[in-house]
Scaffold this motif. Structure first.
Motif, PDB file in Angstrom:
ATOM      1  N   TYR A   1      17.168 -63.085  37.210  1.00  0.00           N
ATOM      2  CA  TYR A   1      18.024 -62.016  36.713  1.00  0.00           C
ATOM      3  C   TYR A   1      18.390 -62.372  35.274  1.00  0.00           C
ATOM      4  O   TYR A   1      19.403 -63.020  35.016  1.00  0.00           O
ATOM      5  CB  TYR A   1      19.283 -61.888  37.568  1.00  0.00           C
ATOM      6  CG  TYR A   1      18.967 -61.683  39.029  1.00  0.00           C
ATOM      7  CD1 TYR A   1      18.454 -60.470  39.478  1.00  0.00           C
ATOM      8  CD2 TYR A   1      19.133 -62.704  39.950  1.00  0.00           C
ATOM      9  CE1 TYR A   1      18.143 -60.290  40.809  1.00  0.00           C
ATOM     10  CE2 TYR A   1      18.825 -62.531  41.280  1.00  0.00           C
ATOM     11  CZ  TYR A   1      18.331 -61.310  41.707  1.00  0.00           C
ATOM     12  OH  TYR A   1      18.016 -61.126  43.018  1.00  0.00           O
TER      13      TYR A   1
ATOM     14  N   GLN B   1      19.497 -60.660  32.813  1.00  0.00           N
ATOM     15  CA  GLN B   1      20.693 -60.085  32.212  1.00  0.00           C
ATOM     16  C   GLN B   1      21.975 -60.750  32.717  1.00  0.00           C
ATOM     17  O   GLN B   1      23.023 -60.617  32.105  1.00  0.00           O
ATOM     18  CB  GLN B   1      20.769 -58.575  32.509  1.00  0.00           C
ATOM     19  CG  GLN B   1      19.939 -57.726  31.569  1.00  0.00           C
ATOM     20  CD  GLN B   1      18.448 -57.957  31.696  1.00  0.00           C
ATOM     21  OE1 GLN B   1      17.960 -58.307  32.767  1.00  0.00           O
ATOM     22  NE2 GLN B   1      17.717 -57.769  30.614  1.00  0.00           N
ATOM     23  N   SER B   2      21.912 -61.473  33.808  1.00  0.00           N
ATOM     24  CA  SER B   2      23.105 -62.130  34.341  1.00  0.00           C
ATOM     25  C   SER B   2      23.411 -63.383  33.529  1.00  0.00           C
ATOM     26  O   SER B   2      22.540 -63.931  32.863  1.00  0.00           O
ATOM     27  CB  SER B   2      22.889 -62.499  35.811  1.00  0.00           C
ATOM     28  OG  SER B   2      21.869 -63.454  35.916  1.00  0.00           O
TER      29      SER B   2
END
Length: 104
Positions: free
Chosen positions: A40, A42-43
């Motif tokens: 992920y 964007q995390s």
């Protein structure tokens, strides 16, 4: 002591290893530019440190103080004598006449 390899030698060695890998049937996967290896992207980043919090630590200020005292041994305080400096002597009209050395 072994001589260190130059950048050119390291580059040539790496190139030879890649050629050998491809020659023996190895395959290199093409990865699109900008693609992240994280699942992920964007995390926020996950912390890799798995430890206890600061509250679980044992305070040891006396040990830290002893280490700091060994780092910087304190010299006895020395009294500095005031150094003489030059002072200008002016006449009645504010013009400089001469310089004299004074100790304050």
């Amino acid at each position: 002591m072994k001589p260190t390899k130059t950048r050119r030698e390291l580059h040539n060695e790496l190139e030879e290893q890649v050629r050998e890998y491809l020659r023996t049937g190895g395959k290199v996967n093409e990865v699109p530019r900008g693609l992240s290896g994280r699942p992920y992207a964007q995390s926020p980043l996950i912390s890799i440190f798995e430890g206890t919090s600061h509250e679980d630590r044992t305070p040891v200020p006396e040990v830290v103080a002893a280490i700091e005292a060994r780092k910087k041994p304190q010299a006895p305080a020395r009294q500095r004598k005031p150094r003489p400096h030059k002072r200008v002597i002016l006449d009645d009209f504010g013009q400089p006449l001469r310089w004299e050395w004074v100790e304050d």
